[in-house]
Design an enzyme around this catalytic site. Structure first.
Site: not given
Ligand SMILES: Nc1nc2c(c(=O)[nH]1)N[C@H]1C(S)=C(S)[C@@H](COP(=O)(O)OP(=O)(O)OC[C@H]3O[C@@H](n4cnc5c(=O)[nH]c(N)nc54)[C@H](O)[C@@H]3O)O[C@H]1N2
Ligand SMILES: Nc1nc2c(c(=O)[nH]1)N[C@H]1C(S)=C(S)[C@@H](COP(=O)(O)OP(=O)(O)OC[C@H]3O[C@@H](n4cnc5c(=O)[nH]c(N)nc54)[C@H](O)[C@@H]3O)O[C@H]1N2
Ligand code: SF4
Ligand SMILES: [Mo]
Length: 767
Positions: A374-375, A167-168, A337, A78
């Site tokens: 995550g973020q 998320c956190m 997560m 990425k």
């Molecule tokens: N079904 C499902 N839904 C989930 C999750 C899941 O596991 N399953 N995970 C949740 C989690 S862990 C997270 S963290 C959230 C994330 O959810 P979001 O925060 O809604 O997702 P992003 O796509 O990261 O959105 C970031 C936005 O910021 C914009 N952006 C990028 N850089 C900048 C900048 O510098 N300034 C401004 N103003 N905008 C910018 C990007 O274009 C994008 O639209 O989603 C949650 N939603």
């Molecule tokens: N490539 C990529 N990397 C990312 C992100 C991204 O969007 N893309 N987002 C970033 C962000 S904001 C976040 S929060 C992290 C998320 O990072 P992760 O949490 O590692 O990612 P997920 O795919 O949301 O979920 C992880 C695992 O949770 C497992 N899970 C589901 N249900 C259960 C349960 O009941 N028990 C247990 N033990 N496990 C379960 C799922 O099977 C899955 O494999 O990644 C960060 N890094």
């Molecule tokens: S901060 Fe995360 S997304 Fe960026 S290079 Fe490192 S592992 Fe990849």
């Molecule tokens: Mo997240």
């Protein structure tokens, strides 16, 4: 698709080493024509140090920063495409205001006036709690701090939320309830010292690839390394595991208790450490109550492996094996997560800490209980600056009168402005918006029109035309599923176009400089916040002169002072230091402090040497949980509760959602690179071959996924990854049929208010 995808991962992601290889990805350029600048990746909480080549307003290439102390030149796929993503032709460049079903351009001045008018009108007519801010763990620390300061101390509302709630929040709840304050005590250096890794609900290989790569490297170097995985899917991390515990989704709390039971039964606990550093508690009649170690042991008797196996679906032998490996410390646990996005998220976090506390696997090299963030800036930006509805900067809470007074003084707010009760949490905020109780909402650096669970509610709240519809202002860099619902869209400068600090999982704060101008009229979020704040002042809804800043560096200086004397103390992290050094880990109380690798550890944590946490009776290497009541961390006896909506006769499948390596969240950025898009051209639903046969579907067949809340139609991908009865959908795709959050549940943890994205009940039918 399968073969090419695996090659892709192998070639470009999991172990991408730094170097010029990346220049290829972004178009080869002569190195001597460009400037290389050190900065930090804008994607995940790993916080990789990177170097970017730029010339004029063009980013040319990106490579890992070999001098970075923890990520050492590694980056993943990425990051390599960031230059391309930043230069995407669909960047927003002009403010746009809603006109009927569409938008028309508007000048910055008129846009900012309109924004301030709408917020001021709402505050005057309905009071401060009729407005809200919804921010992001991807905003810069200064941006989140500034918005929090404006809304809580200026306007006087605690309606300050952000996507870290999704998320956190459960990790925060876990650290705070166990140790008294948020954030991990360990660091990435521990990877090189650990003997056992416990990966829980964390697809580290795809979501924190550089950390996973380092775990693999440690395993290769030392050979005697153990890896335990607790996850209902056979995600790519399982290929490196010695034991895979695969619970029925949401039923893994009994597994964690059972491991504690085995450890104590086998005498593999640390009596001395427990005596010095640990207390035991349960909840009785809604109140915390102290209990003894013996009470805890008795409580765990209910979780002997056979019984835990019946509750969780994990074989008893696997639990025994996992406990035995865990005991071969030093042990480092990582979770993400799979644990946090649950209605039992805080309890699950407590149980992780329990395992470390009873075995003394904490505050020592290689021994630590580490929640992966995550973020990129959920830690530094939102958790630490207190930009959620119940907290204030640097470990303070709105419920504490002293904390409110401290912040009001520092901010120069009118005494009594900060409210003592929490504002609305994210889920309740969007519900209140739908009832028109929130009349003006500012959304910054997040895309709730795609990322909120039970999405119909949030989308209707933001976008459904109606009399008295709330005003929704969105700051983003691209058109999104949220900007399409907005009343006013403001074009934001993004990574490389604005400066500020990101703070990642290991408490390291890293500075990112400006490298180029933003396209067209796009402006840094902080400048937009400054302008907005001044206009609120001139409209009389924020005291005159409250926003005294003229630039982002001044905000950082105030933040340092806000941290002084708290367990977060980073007074020593001046802007000048951060510009030169590859980040610093707090606490870092003085300018000559090198920062802190391991908190709460004598000899490493400077706060144990100076200030009011100093303790000269401790031996080098001894732990002291100075942020916890009586300086002792708490082992909680938590009920092993299941999820809010388990499968039943009517909705017999469990849906889980998550991520793939090549995509980031709502895809607004990563979908801009064709190379990343190609890995998975469309959304898919993972189902294992046994279940696929029962359902009569093959790979590629569209499947209708229906829950009590909504439906999505997504092509099946038959692959032996999810456990029986479970399907998994990544939520990156924005097309209407793939919006899986129409299906997910908005039930949330009563403590952390984090929703249960990972588990809901669905019906499946071939579409
Ligand atoms: N079904 C499902 N839904 C989930 C999750 C899941 O596991 N399953 N995970 C949740 C989690 S862990 C997270 S963290 C959230 C994330 O959810 P979001 O925060 O809604 O997702 P992003 O796509 O990261 O959105 C970031 C936005 O910021 C914009 N952006 C990028 N850089 C900048 C900048 O510098 N300034 C401004 N103003 N905008 C910018 C990007 O274009 C994008 O639209 O989603 C949650 N939603
Ligand atoms: N490539 C990529 N990397 C990312 C992100 C991204 O969007 N893309 N987002 C970033 C962000 S904001 C976040 S929060 C992290 C998320 O990072 P992760 O949490 O590692 O990612 P997920 O795919 O949301 O979920 C992880 C695992 O949770 C497992 N899970 C589901 N249900 C259960 C349960 O009941 N028990 C247990 N033990 N496990 C379960 C799922 O099977 C899955 O494999 O990644 C960060 N890094
Ligand atoms: S901060 Fe995360 S997304 Fe960026 S290079 Fe490192 S592992 Fe990849
Ligand atoms: Mo997240």
């Amino acid at each position: 698709m399968e073969a090419s995808r695996r090659e892709f991962i192998k070639a470009s992601a999991v172990a991408t080493v730094a170097g010029v290889a990346c220049a290829k990805a972004a178009g080869r350029e002569q190195e001597d024509e460009v400037t290389w600048t050190k900065t930090v990746c804008r994607f995940c909480g790993t916080g990789c140090g990177v170097q970017v080549a730029h010339r004029g307003d063009r980013l040319v290439a990106l490579r890992g920063d070999m001098e970075h102390p923890t990520t050492k030149g590694l980056v993943c796929a990425k990051a390599l495409f960031l230059p391309k993503i930043v230069h995407s032709p669909d960047r927003l460049t002009t403010p746009m205001v809603r006109k009927g079903d569409g938008f028309e351009p508007i000048s910055w001045d008129s846009a900012l006036d309109l924004m301030a008018d709408k917020f001021a009108e709402a505050i005057r007519a309905h009071g401060p709690d009729s407005v809200a801010y919804y921010g992001s763990g991807q905003a810069l620390s200064e941006e989140s701090y500034m918005a929090n300061r404006l809304f809580k101390g200026g306007i006087g509302t605690n309606n300050v939320e952000g996507n870290p709630r999704l998320c956190m929040a459960s990790a925060v709840g876990g650290y705070v309830s166990t140790f008294g304050k948020d954030e991990p005590m360990g660091c990435y250096d521990d990877i090189w010292e650990a003997r056992t890794f416990f990966l829980v609900g964390s697809n580290t290989a795809e979501c924190h690839p550089v950390i996973f790569d380092q775990i693999l490297a440690a395993k290769q170097m030392k050979r005697n390394i153990n890896i335990i995985v607790l996850d209902p899917r056979r995600s790519p991390v399982v290929s490196a595991a010695h034991v895979h515990l695969n619970p029925i989704p949401g039923f893994d709390l009994p597994v964690l208790h059972s491991m504690a039971h085995c450890l104590i039964r086998d005498g593999k606990y640390d009596r001395d450490f427990i005596e010095k550093n640990v207390q035991f508690k349960t909840v009785q009649d809604g109140q915390p109550a102290s209990v003894s170690f013996e009470d805890y042991v008795k409580f765990l008797d209910d979780f002997e492996p056979q019984r835990a196996s019946r509750l969780s679906g994990v074989p008893a032998e696997a639990i025994e094996q996992a406990a035995a490996l865990f005991a071969m410390g030093p042990t480092m646990s990582f979770w993400t997560m799979g644990l946090n996005q649950r209605t039992t998220g805080v309890w699950a976090n407590n149980l992780m800490h329990n395992l470390h506390l009873i075995t003394g696997n904490i505050c020592k090299p290689g021994a630590t209980s580490f929640s992966l963030t995550g973020q990129p800036n959920a830690c530094g930006g939102v958790r630490d600056t207190g930009s959620l509805c119940h907290i204030l900067p640097y470990g303070r809470v709105v419920a504490n009168a002293d904390h409110r007074e401290q912040m009001e003084k520092l901010w120069g707010a009118k005494p009594g402005t900060i409210k003592p009760t929490p504002g609305l949490n994210t889920i309740e905020l969007f519900k209140a918006l739908g009832r028109d109780e929130i009349q003006a909402l500012l959304v910054l650096c997040t895309n709730p029109g795609q990322s909120i669970p039970n999405l119909h509610v949030a989308r209707d709240a933001m976008g459904k035309p109606r009399a008295n519809k709330p005003f929704v202002c969105v700051l983003d860099a691209y058109p999104t599923r949220t900007t399409e619902l907005a009343d006013l869209v403001l074009p934001a400068a993004m990574w490389s176009e604005k400066s500020g600090v990101f703070g990642m999982s290991e408490r390291r704060y890293q500075y990112q400089p400006v490298m180029k101008n933003a396209p067209g009229g796009a402006r840094p979020d902080i400048d937009i916040l400054f302008e907005f704040a001044r206009r609120l002042e001139s409209r009389g809804v924020v005291p005159k002169g409250y926003t005294k800043f003229t630039d982002v560096d001044e905000v950082w200086d105030e933040m340092r002072h806000a941290s002084e004397g708290t367990p977060y103390d980073f007074m020593g992290m001046t802007r000048d230091r951060l510009k030169v050094e590859r980040g610093l880990r707090w606490p870092c109380p003085t300018e000559d402090s090198p920062g802190t690798a391991r908190r709460f550890t004598k000899g490493e944590d400077p706060l144990l040497d100076t200030g009011h946490y100093a303790d000269h009776t401790l031996q080098q290497g001894e732990a002291k949980f100075y942020a916890a009541p009586d300086n002792k961390a708490i082992v909680w006896l938590r009920p092993a509760k299941g999820p809010a909506e388990p499968a039943d006769d009517e909705y017999p499948w469990v849906l889980s959602t998550g991520r793939v390596l090549e995509q980031w969240h709502t895809g607004t950025m990563t979908m801009k690179a064709e190379e990343l898009r190609r890995a998975y051209p469309a959304c898919f639903m993972e189902i294992n071959p046994r279940d696929a046969q029962k359902l009569g579907v093959r790979s590629g067949d569209p499947v209708r996924i229906t829950s009590r809340r909504g439906e999505a139609t997504i092509a099946a991908r038959v692959v032996d990854i999810p456990r029986d009865g479970m399907v998994f959908v990544p939520w990156h795709w924005a097309d209407e049929a793939s919006l899986i959050n129409y299906v997910t549940i908005d039930a949330y943890d009563p403590g952390s208010k984090q929703p249960e994205f990972k588990i809901c009940a669905v019906k499946l039918a071939k579409a």
